[in-house]
Each structure stands twice: as C-alpha cells, then as structure tokens.
Design a protein around this motif. Structure first.
Motif, mmCIF file in Angstrom:
data_model
loop_
_atom_site.group_PDB
_atom_site.id
_atom_site.type_symbol
_atom_site.label_atom_id
_atom_site.label_comp_id
_atom_site.label_asym_id
_atom_site.label_seq_id
_atom_site.Cartn_x
_atom_site.Cartn_y
_atom_site.Cartn_z
ATOM 1 N N THR A 108 67.029 3.573 -1.883
ATOM 2 C CA THR A 108 67.160 5.029 -1.944
ATOM 3 C C THR A 108 66.029 5.643 -2.751
ATOM 4 O OG1 THR A 108 69.570 4.829 -1.812
ATOM 5 C CG2 THR A 108 68.687 6.922 -2.595
ATOM 6 N N ASN B 249 69.949 -0.494 -13.786
ATOM 7 C CA ASN B 249 71.257 0.121 -14.085
ATOM 8 C C ASN B 249 71.180 1.638 -13.922
ATOM 9 O OD1 ASN B 249 72.361 -2.407 -14.715
ATOM 10 N ND2 ASN B 249 71.747 -2.238 -16.858
ATOM 11 N N THR B 250 70.571 2.075 -12.826
ATOM 12 C CA THR B 250 70.381 3.499 -12.576
ATOM 13 C C THR B 250 71.372 3.997 -11.520
ATOM 14 O OG1 THR B 250 68.728 3.030 -10.874
ATOM 15 C CG2 THR B 250 67.938 3.320 -13.130
ATOM 16 N N THR B 251 71.284 5.284 -11.228
ATOM 17 C CA THR B 251 72.211 5.880 -10.263
ATOM 18 C C THR B 251 71.752 5.700 -8.823
ATOM 19 O OG1 THR B 251 71.099 8.034 -10.397
ATOM 20 C CG2 THR B 251 72.906 7.613 -11.945
ATOM 21 N N LEU B 252 70.519 5.260 -8.621
ATOM 22 C CA LEU B 252 69.984 5.056 -7.277
ATOM 23 C C LEU B 252 69.671 3.582 -7.037
ATOM 24 C CD1 LEU B 252 67.356 7.954 -6.903
ATOM 25 C CD2 LEU B 252 69.756 7.960 -6.217
ATOM 26 N N SER B 253 69.836 3.150 -5.795
ATOM 27 C CA SER B 253 69.387 1.813 -5.421
ATOM 28 C C SER B 253 67.874 1.849 -5.219
ATOM 29 C CB SER B 253 70.065 1.369 -4.130
ATOM 30 O OG SER B 253 69.641 2.177 -3.044
ATOM 31 N N ALA C 217 71.665 14.723 -17.400
ATOM 32 C CA ALA C 217 72.109 14.286 -16.062
ATOM 33 C C ALA C 217 71.144 13.219 -15.545
ATOM 34 C CB ALA C 217 72.175 15.463 -15.107
ATOM 35 N N GLU C 218 71.530 11.973 -15.711
ATOM 36 C CA GLU C 218 70.648 10.873 -15.309
ATOM 37 C C GLU C 218 70.363 10.905 -13.813
ATOM 38 O OE1 GLU C 218 70.441 5.964 -15.365
ATOM 39 O OE2 GLU C 218 72.132 7.027 -16.290
ATOM 40 N N SER C 219 71.350 11.293 -13.021
ATOM 41 C CA SER C 219 71.163 11.317 -11.577
ATOM 42 C C SER C 219 70.077 12.308 -11.172
ATOM 43 C CB SER C 219 72.478 11.671 -10.869
ATOM 44 O OG SER C 219 72.959 12.934 -11.308
ATOM 45 N N ASP D 299 66.711 10.739 -11.894
ATOM 46 C CA ASP D 299 66.397 9.687 -10.926
ATOM 47 C C ASP D 299 65.907 10.261 -9.606
ATOM 48 O OD1 ASP D 299 67.090 7.765 -12.740
ATOM 49 O OD2 ASP D 299 69.088 7.400 -11.912
#
Length: 239
Positions: free
Chosen positions: A213, A206-210, A185-187, A190
């Motif tokens: 954030t 290229n991640t799940t968070l800006s 679970a990459e999220s 992160d």
C-alpha cells in the motif's frame, strides 16, 4: 530513446551536484547498515534486520528539486525548449524521466553498497536470518522509493523554480511538520510521500500501511505531482 531525453540524461549525469548526491546516498546506505546492524545490539526480528538495508529517498527528492529548479535559476529551461522545438510540458516530462532513470542508477549503487555491508554484519544476529527473497524485496522497495522520490523532487522543483525555497520547505515538512502530524495521527503521516517512502524502504515498521500500500501511495504522489507540474508548465511563462 529521443534526443530530448538523451540531452536531459546527459545533464543529470554530468552535473557536480549529481555526483555529490550520489556520494551522499551511498554513504548514508553504508552508514545506516553499520549503525543498525552493528551498533544497535542484537536484532532478532526480520523487520528489524531489514532496517539495515534502508536508504534515504528524501535525498533523491532534494536532488530532483535542486536540479529541476536550477534550470530556471540559471535560465537554461527556456533555451532547452527553444532548441528542442518541443512544447514546454514535453521538455519537462523528459527532464523528469531523466531524473527517474538516473535515480535508478544511483539506487542500484546504494543498494549494492548497503547490502554488501549489512549481510555479513547481520550473519551472527539471533533469530531467523534474512532470506534472499526478503533482501531482494527490501532492495526493490528502496529502488522504487528512490525513483519515485526523484520524480516528485523534479516535479516540485519545476513548480517552485527557486532551489533554496524548495529545499527549506521540503526539509521543514519532512523533519519538523511530519513528526508533529505523526504524533497526532500516525495514519495521516504514513499517507504522506515521506511516511510512505519510509515504509517502502523498511526504515520503519509496525506502521498503519503495508509495504504494498505504501508503494501505491508514493506512486500516486509521484504521478499526481508530475501531472500538475507538466500542466502548470504549459500554462505559464518559461522565462
């Protein structure tokens, strides 16, 4: 500036381990700039070029952990509280603040070194060049990650109190456990302090968070750990 904070700053700025971590952080910044900008082929995207400016905030976390835990290992935490005449939580809070301020200085030196190396190396790469604002954004992210990581390290060190145990656990989590979590679970990875700090320094994209954030996530971890460490410090024996 209070005398208590001045005393803690003096300790963080004059220890041999502090100089060792300073050299390590700056050396990594320079090495990363060379590897990414010169040895990774052509970089044609802004995000790829920004990776050349990334630092390694886990080093500042280790530094804070080793330094804060060392106060208990060398039995200097109790005398510091007794001499200052302040409660144990206030002394620890000043110690955490000292590591944060010193980490800012280390971060500035590291960012300056990596920028001086990366900018000329990236000049001839294809695609859009990095603007001053984009470089400044990466620099600010690195500084924030360095300072917040030092805060987390000092807080963890005060809770663990044994430098070796803290270092081993931190390294295992960062380099063994976290990659396993990211694979599932990459999220979730992160949202860890390590994953969010990597996004903040632009060492990954290229991640799940800006980036914004990620900054909030790292700050939340730092504040939470600092609060828990100060609260626990006030409840247990200092010796």
């Amino acid at each position: 500036m209070s005398r208590l904070l001045k005393g803690e700053l003096l300790k963080t700025a004059t220890t041999r381990s502090g100089y060792a971590f300073l050299l390590g952080v700056v050396a990594f910044g320079v090495l990363n700039a060379v590897v990414v900008a010169a040895a990774s082929g052509d970089l044609d995207e802004v995000a790829e070029k920004q990776e050349a400016f990334a630092g390694l905030p886990v080093l500042l976390m280790l530094w804070g952990l080793v330094g804060a835990a060392g106060e208990y290992r060398h039995r200097t935490a109790a005398p510091a509280a007794l001499v200052s005449g302040r409660d144990r939580g206030t002394v620890l809070l000043s110690r955490i603040a000292a590591y944060a301020l010193t980490a800012l200085v280390i971060g500035v030196l590291s960012v300056a070194a990596s920028t001086a190396v990366a900018v000329p190396l990236l000049r001839d790469d294809p695609g859009p060049g990095l603007t001053s604002a984009q470089i400044a954004s990466v620099a600010a992210g690195n500084l924030a990650a360095f300072v917040l990581s030092a805060i987390m390290g000092a807080a963890i060190g005060a809770m663990v109190r044994v430098p070796v145990v803290g270092v081993v656990v931190l390294l295992v989590v960062n380099f063994a456990v976290l990659p396993l979590i990211a694979g599932v679970a990459e999220s979730a990875a992160d949202l860890s302090p390590f994953g969010a700090a990597a996004i903040l320094t632009r060492s990954t994209h290229n991640t799940t968070l800006s980036v914004g954030t990620a900054a909030l996530v790292v700050a939340a971890w730092a504040v939470a750990l600092a609060i828990v460490s100060v609260a626990s410090e006030r409840r247990r024996d200092l010796a």
